[in-house]
Design a protein around this motif. Structure first.
Motif, PDB file in Angstrom:
ATOM      1  N   PHE A  84       0.826  -1.206   0.000  1.00  0.00           N
ATOM      2  CA  PHE A  84       0.000   0.000   0.000  1.00  0.00           C
ATOM      3  C   PHE A  84       0.861   1.256   0.000  1.00  0.00           C
ATOM      4  CE2 PHE A  84       0.961  -0.573   4.439  1.00  0.00           C
ATOM      5  CZ  PHE A  84       1.066   0.718   4.936  1.00  0.00           C
ATOM      6  N   VAL A  85       0.282   2.333  -0.501  1.00  0.00           N
ATOM      7  CA  VAL A  85       0.854   3.670  -0.411  1.00  0.00           C
ATOM      8  C   VAL A  85      -0.275   4.617  -0.018  1.00  0.00           C
ATOM      9  CG1 VAL A  85       2.731   3.307  -2.059  1.00  0.00           C
ATOM     10  CG2 VAL A  85       0.523   4.099  -2.874  1.00  0.00           C
ATOM     11  N   ALA A  86       0.072   5.718   0.631  1.00  0.00           N
ATOM     12  CA  ALA A  86      -0.939   6.668   1.083  1.00  0.00           C
ATOM     13  C   ALA A  86      -0.373   8.079   1.060  1.00  0.00           C
ATOM     14  CB  ALA A  86      -1.400   6.318   2.485  1.00  0.00           C
ATOM     15  N   TYR A  87      -1.286   9.039   0.956  1.00  0.00           N
ATOM     16  CA  TYR A  87      -0.930  10.450   0.937  1.00  0.00           C
ATOM     17  C   TYR A  87      -1.966  11.211   1.742  1.00  0.00           C
ATOM     18  CZ  TYR A  87      -0.108  15.190  -0.766  1.00  0.00           C
ATOM     19  OH  TYR A  87       0.148  16.534  -0.841  1.00  0.00           O
ATOM     20  N   LEU A  88      -1.506  12.102   2.603  1.00  0.00           N
ATOM     21  CA  LEU A  88      -2.387  12.952   3.387  1.00  0.00           C
ATOM     22  C   LEU A  88      -1.836  14.366   3.324  1.00  0.00           C
ATOM     23  CD1 LEU A  88      -4.775  12.954   5.523  1.00  0.00           C
ATOM     24  CD2 LEU A  88      -2.959  12.954   7.238  1.00  0.00           C
ATOM     25  N   SER A  89      -2.705  15.336   3.015  1.00  0.00           N
ATOM     26  CA  SER A  89      -2.281  16.739   3.031  1.00  0.00           C
ATOM     27  C   SER A  89      -3.375  17.562   3.690  1.00  0.00           C
ATOM     28  CB  SER A  89      -2.012  17.247   1.612  1.00  0.00           C
ATOM     29  OG  SER A  89      -3.222  17.339   0.890  1.00  0.00           O
ATOM     30  N   TRP A  90      -3.015  18.746   4.186  1.00  0.00           N
ATOM     31  CA  TRP A  90      -3.976  19.637   4.817  1.00  0.00           C
ATOM     32  C   TRP A  90      -3.504  21.071   4.637  1.00  0.00           C
ATOM     33  CZ3 TRP A  90      -0.775  16.196   7.163  1.00  0.00           C
ATOM     34  CH2 TRP A  90       0.252  16.712   7.942  1.00  0.00           C
ATOM     35  N   SER A  91      -4.452  22.022   4.642  1.00  0.00           N
ATOM     36  CA  SER A  91      -4.101  23.427   4.490  1.00  0.00           C
ATOM     37  C   SER A  91      -4.025  24.138   5.835  1.00  0.00           C
ATOM     38  CB  SER A  91      -5.114  24.138   3.588  1.00  0.00           C
ATOM     39  OG  SER A  91      -6.394  24.099   4.179  1.00  0.00           O
ATOM     40  N   TYR A 111       1.904  17.917   4.884  1.00  0.00           N
ATOM     41  CA  TYR A 111       1.621  16.703   4.126  1.00  0.00           C
ATOM     42  C   TYR A 111       2.417  15.554   4.712  1.00  0.00           C
ATOM     43  CZ  TYR A 111       6.171  17.308   1.965  1.00  0.00           C
ATOM     44  OH  TYR A 111       7.520  17.437   1.768  1.00  0.00           O
ATOM     45  N   LEU A 112       2.013  14.352   4.352  1.00  0.00           N
ATOM     46  CA  LEU A 112       2.687  13.140   4.794  1.00  0.00           C
ATOM     47  C   LEU A 112       2.390  12.069   3.761  1.00  0.00           C
ATOM     48  CD1 LEU A 112       4.172  11.718   7.207  1.00  0.00           C
ATOM     49  CD2 LEU A 112       1.904  11.237   8.127  1.00  0.00           C
ATOM     50  N   TYR A 113       3.410  11.354   3.299  1.00  0.00           N
ATOM     51  CA  TYR A 113       3.158  10.198   2.443  1.00  0.00           C
ATOM     52  C   TYR A 113       3.985   9.022   2.915  1.00  0.00           C
ATOM     53  CZ  TYR A 113       7.132  12.019  -0.346  1.00  0.00           C
ATOM     54  OH  TYR A 113       8.336  12.499  -0.764  1.00  0.00           O
ATOM     55  N   TRP A 114       3.362   7.833   2.844  1.00  0.00           N
ATOM     56  CA  TRP A 114       3.967   6.621   3.403  1.00  0.00           C
ATOM     57  C   TRP A 114       3.446   5.394   2.678  1.00  0.00           C
ATOM     58  CZ3 TRP A 114      -0.208   9.116   5.251  1.00  0.00           C
ATOM     59  CH2 TRP A 114      -1.300   8.375   5.672  1.00  0.00           C
ATOM     60  N   GLY A 115       4.084   4.274   2.955  1.00  0.00           N
ATOM     61  CA  GLY A 115       3.672   3.021   2.342  1.00  0.00           C
ATOM     62  C   GLY A 115       4.272   1.848   3.090  1.00  0.00           C
TER      63      GLY A 115
END
Length: 141
Positions: free
Chosen positions: A42-49, A131-135
């Protein structure tokens, strides 16, 4: 049968959820996965303003597409991020794991003690956009 285990192939999208983060605003949460036999990649991405300050530690991600096997924790990698910190500073490397027998994982800091939990605390990190991205990969039962 074991001979047909690799015939069990699936891929799709998943939406990661986060806990112990305070309030994240105007963000994107997206992920993809591939399941081959009992292995899920899996891979994931989370971002916020914007976000509210949260001094709680133990930030977790959830809603993985399958429940992990009950053997042990499965390591993840964090490809990059901004707008968060650990409980000591904002200059350490983040890693973590998928938790056994769950569909969630936990972010951890690899510092000199190796046991610090990740926090969205304004004392040692910004409270604005990020932001944060992980897998990773894990086995299922």
């Amino acid at each position: 049968t074991a001979a047909n285990a690799l015939d069990d192939y699936e891929e799709g999208f998943w939406t990661p959820t986060m806990t112990n983060t305070g309030s994240l605003s105007n963000g994107v949460a997206a992920g993809r996965y591939t399941k081959i036999g009992r292995m899920v990649h899996f891979v994931a991405y989370l971002s916020w303003s914007a976000r509210s300050n949260n001094g709680n530690y133990n930030i977790k991600f959830g809603s993985l597409p399958y429940t992990a096997a009950s053997y042990f924790r499965f390591p993840i990698y964090v490809g990059g991020g901004e707008g968060f910190s650990d409980n000591n500073s904002n200059t350490t490397h983040i890693g973590g794991s998928v938790l056994a027998n769950t569909s969630e994982g936990q972010f951890r800091i690899s510092d000199s003690g190796g046991t610090n939990e990740v926090s969205f605390t304004g004392a040692s990190g910004p409270t604005g956009a990020g932001y944060l991205y992980w897998g990773g990969a894990y086995y299922i039962n």
